[in-house]
Every structure is written in structure tokens, then in C-alpha cells.
Scaffold this motif. Structure first.
Motif, mmCIF file in Angstrom:
data_model
loop_
_atom_site.group_PDB
_atom_site.id
_atom_site.type_symbol
_atom_site.label_atom_id
_atom_site.label_comp_id
_atom_site.label_asym_id
_atom_site.label_seq_id
_atom_site.Cartn_x
_atom_site.Cartn_y
_atom_site.Cartn_z
ATOM 1 N N PHE A 183 0.918 -1.263 -0.125
ATOM 2 C CA PHE A 183 -0.005 -0.081 0.082
ATOM 3 C C PHE A 183 0.999 1.339 0.030
ATOM 4 O O PHE A 183 0.462 2.307 -0.714
ATOM 5 N N ASP A 184 1.964 1.242 0.672
ATOM 6 C CA ASP A 184 2.899 2.247 0.663
ATOM 7 C C ASP A 184 3.422 2.739 -0.671
ATOM 8 O O ASP A 184 3.448 3.918 -0.949
ATOM 9 N N ARG A 185 3.745 1.697 -1.314
ATOM 10 C CA ARG A 185 4.344 1.896 -2.692
ATOM 11 C C ARG A 185 3.218 2.241 -3.694
ATOM 12 O O ARG A 185 3.192 3.228 -4.533
ATOM 13 N N MET A 186 2.008 1.755 -3.414
ATOM 14 C CA MET A 186 0.906 2.115 -4.325
ATOM 15 C C MET A 186 0.470 3.622 -4.245
ATOM 16 O O MET A 186 0.312 4.530 -5.042
ATOM 17 N N LYS A 223 -3.199 10.191 2.353
ATOM 18 C CA LYS A 223 -3.112 11.954 2.774
ATOM 19 C C LYS A 223 -1.791 12.193 3.429
ATOM 20 O O LYS A 223 -0.932 13.066 3.032
ATOM 21 N N GLU A 224 -1.212 11.105 4.368
ATOM 22 C CA GLU A 224 0.217 11.318 4.864
ATOM 23 C C GLU A 224 1.233 11.269 4.051
ATOM 24 O O GLU A 224 2.341 12.124 4.116
ATOM 25 N N LEU A 225 1.043 10.535 2.782
ATOM 26 C CA LEU A 225 2.019 10.312 1.777
ATOM 27 C C LEU A 225 2.024 11.849 0.659
ATOM 28 O O LEU A 225 2.653 11.596 -0.333
ATOM 29 N N GLY A 226 0.815 12.749 1.164
ATOM 30 C CA GLY A 226 0.824 13.793 0.088
ATOM 31 C C GLY A 226 -0.286 13.862 -0.895
ATOM 32 O O GLY A 226 -0.573 14.746 -1.847
ATOM 33 N N GLY A 227 -0.978 12.701 -0.759
ATOM 34 C CA GLY A 227 -2.097 12.442 -1.726
ATOM 35 C C GLY A 227 -3.292 13.557 -1.616
ATOM 36 O O GLY A 227 -3.496 13.550 -0.366
ATOM 37 N N GLU A 228 -3.831 13.948 -2.480
ATOM 38 C CA GLU A 228 -5.080 14.945 -2.396
ATOM 39 C C GLU A 228 -6.244 14.480 -3.033
ATOM 40 O O GLU A 228 -7.292 14.867 -2.526
ATOM 41 N N VAL A 253 -14.798 11.463 3.726
ATOM 42 C CA VAL A 253 -13.837 11.779 3.247
ATOM 43 C C VAL A 253 -13.034 13.191 3.955
ATOM 44 O O VAL A 253 -12.139 13.576 4.486
ATOM 45 N N LYS A 254 -14.242 13.883 3.972
ATOM 46 C CA LYS A 254 -14.165 15.321 4.852
ATOM 47 C C LYS A 254 -13.733 15.259 6.134
ATOM 48 O O LYS A 254 -12.635 15.871 6.843
ATOM 49 N N SER A 255 -14.274 14.259 7.085
ATOM 50 C CA SER A 255 -14.019 13.846 8.240
ATOM 51 C C SER A 255 -12.265 13.477 8.514
ATOM 52 O O SER A 255 -11.801 13.627 9.487
ATOM 53 N N LEU A 256 -11.680 12.726 7.421
ATOM 54 C CA LEU A 256 -10.450 12.623 7.573
ATOM 55 C C LEU A 256 -9.443 13.722 7.064
ATOM 56 O O LEU A 256 -8.389 13.500 7.198
#
Length: 274
Positions: A183-186, A223-228, A253-256
Motif C-alpha cells: 500500500f505504501d508503494r501504491m 493523505k500522509e504521503l501527500g495524496g490529495e 472523506v471530509k472527516s479524514l
């Protein structure tokens, strides 16, 4: 809240006979959606268990006819924006066909999905034979990663947990904690390349006595990895399912801590604030 359904099938998909561009678009409008994208199937491979059904899975749907129909419906159906897309079925042996296909047509968005794996269709169950849940799910995730990073030319990673829909295991869902490395790679790849993770609401419907759930930790790690970019898709094959449970998942999604959902127009992301 402005919502787009980015994953829909019409009469131009081999399994879309229960709907049409016009019926699904009208339903999406009536369900309060601002827009939807038709992402009809393009799979260049037919697994052996579908022998005799090749005519149901054409190598490529009639893109010209689909796009002309979308233009025609758009001109007479008010109150809904209709976009043109494709769901490409990734398969290693078909890589060059896929590349040439995407170079030949213009779409608003491209979903990259894995439907068939190891010469099987998980829907028929053969993929799971002699595998425990961790091997079956892990191999599927590895395959998505390998094929989508090869392709590159896509906007949304489709239903990464599709393989859980039809699985025979007590382990109904795919969780980040069970596959953190892949998952981290993906997710890092998607974040770095400005691509979207799909929340495919069809996966979380009851099926065969099982109901997979969405793991929030996957979205949080993205999100932690920079995904938006998070994309909502109903994967509808009938008009009644357009926008299925979108208010709930948009709220999640908003709550996260995500600021917006995304859809794509002319292959460019269009963020919509939550």
C-alpha cells in the motif's frame, strides 16, 4: 456539496444492458449529482472460463458511438454535466494494445482497473483456489501496482479492493495493516503523480452473504504521503445506483481531513471543495 460520479457503465459496456447514457444521466441528475462520467469497459483479454462469451467482451467498445451519444444526450438533458471516459482493464499480456488504444482516443478521464488476473476472472471463483486470503489479496494488490506503474497514462486507480467482492474468505475486507508495504508503494506513486484513489461504492454492497468495508487507514495513509485526490464512483450498471451512498462517503472523506473530491475534465483534475 457538489458531487460527481466518476465510474459508470452504459449500453456501450458489454455488461451495461440494464441502462443507457440517457437513463443513467437522468437518474444522476434526479439524485442531486452535478455530473457523471461514463467509463465503459475496455478489456483486451477474455479469460478461459468465459470461452464462448468473447462476443460479450469486445476488444474495445465503440468509442465514437459512445461519445456521439453523450454529446446528443448532453444537448437535450439539462441540469447534469456528462463526461467521457473509459475503464481500462489492465493485463500484462495486453500492454501494447492498451497503450495504442489510449493514444488513439481522447477522454475526460481514464480509470485503470484489474478485472482479470492469472488467466482467471475472480467473479467465477477460480482465482482463490489454493490461496489463503493474504496471498489472494496481496497478489492482486501487487498486480495493480505493477500494471498501473507500467501504464502511467491514467487518472484514477479503480477499485483496489475489487478482489474482496467475490472472495470466499471470512476476511471480507482489505486493510492497510495487513499489507502496509505494498500500500505504501501504491499510494506514494499515486500521490507523487497527482492521481486519484477511487472509493468504489459497489464494493461495499452486500454480496453472497458478505459485505466488505472501506478501511479509513488506507485513505489516511494516502493523505500522509501527500495524496490529495479522492474520486467517488458508483460503478453503476443500472440507473438506480448512480451516486449510491455518495453523501455518506463524501462526509467520511471530509472527516479524514481531505479538502475536496476530484473529477477530471480533458484529463485535468478538477477539485471540488467539500
Amino acid at each position: 456539496m457538489t458531487l460527481y460520479d466518476n465510474h459508470n457503465h452504459s449500453q456501450f459496456s458489454f455488461d451495461g444492458g440494464r441502462t443507457s447514457v440517457e437513463r443513467s444521466a437522468a437518474s444522476a441528475r434526479d439524485h442531486g449529482l452535478a455530473g457523471l462520467c461514463f467509463t465503459d469497459h475496455c478489456d483486451f483479454y477474455v479469460p478461459p472460463m468465459k470461452a464462448g462469451f468473447e462476443h460479450l467482451v469486445p476488444e474495445e467498445f465503440d468509442v465514437a458511438a459512445q461519445q456521439a451519444e453523450i454529446d446528443a444526450v448532453s444537448s437535450r438533458l439539462q441540469g447534469i454535466r456528462i463526461l467521457k471516459g473509459v475503464e481500462v482493464g489492465l493485463y500484462r499480456d495486453c500492454r501494447e494494445k492498451i497503450r495504442q488504444y489510449l493514444d488513439s482516443w481522447t477522454f475526460d478521464q481514464v480509470i485503470a482497473s484489474v478485472h482479470y488476473i492469472d488467466n482467471t476472472d475472480p467473479f467465477y471463483g477460480g482465482y482463490y483456489k489454493d490461496k489463503d486470503w493474504k496471498e489472494a489479496y496481496g497478489h492482486y494488490l501487487e498486480t495493480i501496482y505493477e500494471e498501473m506503474t507500467w501504464l502511467g497514462n491514467f487518472d484514477i486507480m479503480g477499485h483496489y479492493d475489487y478482489v474482496a467482492r467475490y472472495a470466499p474468505y471470512a476476511k471480507e475486507s482489505i486493510f492497510y495493516k495487513d499489507f502496509p508495504d505494498i500500500f505504501d508503494r501504491m499510494l506514494k506513486y499515486l500521490a507523487d503523480e497527482g492521481k486519484a484513489v477511487e472509493i468504489n461504492t459497489k464494493t461495499y454492497q452486500p454480496y453472497g452473504g458478505r459485505t466488505p468495508v472501506l478501511d479509513k487507514d488506507i485513505l489516511l495513509r494516502f493523505k500522509e504521503l501527500g495524496g490529495e485526490f479522492i474520486s467517488l464512483g458508483s460503478d453503476s450498471h443500472d440507473p438506480e445506483r448512480t451516486g449510491d451512498k455518495f453523501p455518506y462517503y463524501a462526509g467520511l472523506v471530509k472527516s479524514l481531513g481531505f479538502r475536496y473530491l476530484v473529477h477530471f475534465e480533458n484529463r485535468k483534475p478538477v477539485p471540488l471543495l467539500l
